[in-house]
Scaffold this active site. Structure first.
Site, short mmCIF file in Angstrom:
data_model
loop_
_atom_site.label_atom_id
_atom_site.label_comp_id
_atom_site.label_asym_id
_atom_site.label_seq_id
_atom_site.Cartn_x
_atom_site.Cartn_y
_atom_site.Cartn_z
N MET A 82 -1.10 -2.01 1.65
CA MET A 82 -2.17 -2.76 0.98
C MET A 82 -2.87 -3.59 2.04
SD MET A 82 -4.00 -3.49 -1.52
CE MET A 82 -5.29 -4.70 -1.67
N GLU A 83 -4.18 -3.41 2.13
CA GLU A 83 -4.98 -3.98 3.20
C GLU A 83 -5.43 -5.42 2.95
OE1 GLU A 83 -7.91 -1.78 0.48
OE2 GLU A 83 -5.90 -1.41 1.24
N GLU A 108 -4.69 1.34 7.30
CA GLU A 108 -4.73 -0.03 6.79
C GLU A 108 -5.42 -0.98 7.78
OE1 GLU A 108 -4.18 -0.42 3.73
OE2 GLU A 108 -3.09 1.42 3.34
N HIS A 111 -9.17 -0.73 7.48
CA HIS A 111 -9.70 -1.47 6.32
C HIS A 111 -10.11 -2.89 6.67
CE1 HIS A 111 -9.51 0.97 2.74
NE2 HIS A 111 -8.25 1.29 2.92
N GLU A 130 -12.19 3.50 1.22
CA GLU A 130 -11.13 4.48 1.49
C GLU A 130 -11.62 5.58 2.42
OE1 GLU A 130 -8.00 4.06 0.89
OE2 GLU A 130 -8.41 2.22 -0.22
#
Length: 174
Positions: A82-83, A108, A111, A130
């Site tokens: 999770m970024e 990640e 991002h 994404e």
């Protein structure tokens, strides 16, 4: 503490008994927060982080956008990564099983620029974040392994999309 504006969904909190592993970089604080005892494995799995950040600074033609860069290995975390802005979360099980890949780490990190510093106004446009993270993640492998590896990754992404059951939906879901 995050001193720059960012999307609410990029904010998370995790509390626990973490060990800190610091990486030496030029001017940027880079740390890994792991369960005590996992320090060596995490340092090995995340060793390319400074190189990835430097490559993406060059590719995005802008410095890393946050004051620090942390990677947190979270117990019972259900996603691959999770970024969060400036603090990426990974599953600690990915470290203990040895399944945390360079591809996930590169994705990640990518991002942090597109998806975090620049965030779509609508959730329906998150595919842009994404897509850029997937592309720039592949750029890391071109840098590390050569053009053929980059092409292979782009081809694999394309083939995965075309095999998907959701290709009949519009890219922008209104």
């Amino acid at each position: 503490r995050q001193d720059r504006p960012h999307a609410v969904y990029l904010t998370s909190v995790v509390v626990g008994p973490f060990a800190e592993v610091r990486e030496s970089t030029e001017g940027l604080s880079v740390a890994y927060w792991v369960q005590p005892g996992d320090e060596e494995t995490a340092a090995r799995c995340l060793a390319d982080t400074p190189e990835m950040i430097a490559l993406f600074e060059q590719a995005y033609a802008t410095p890393y956008p946050w004051a620090r860069y942390d990677q947190v290995l979270v117990p019972r975390f259900r996603f691959g990564g999770m970024e969060n802005a400036g603090a990426i979360f990974y599953s600690d099980q990915a470290i203990t099983r040895g399944t945390l890949s360079e591809g996930t780490v590169a994705h990640e990190i990518a991002h942090q620029w597109f998806g975090n510093a620049v965030t779509p106004a609508r959730w329906a446009d998150v595919w842009l974040s994404e897509g850029f993270a997937t592309y720039f993640g592949a750029l890391y492998f071109e840098h590390a392994d050569g053009t053929e590896r980059f092409r292979q990754m782009v081809d694999n992404s394309s083939a995965g999309y075309l095999r998907s059951q959701v290709t009949n939906l519009a890219i922008v879901d209104t």
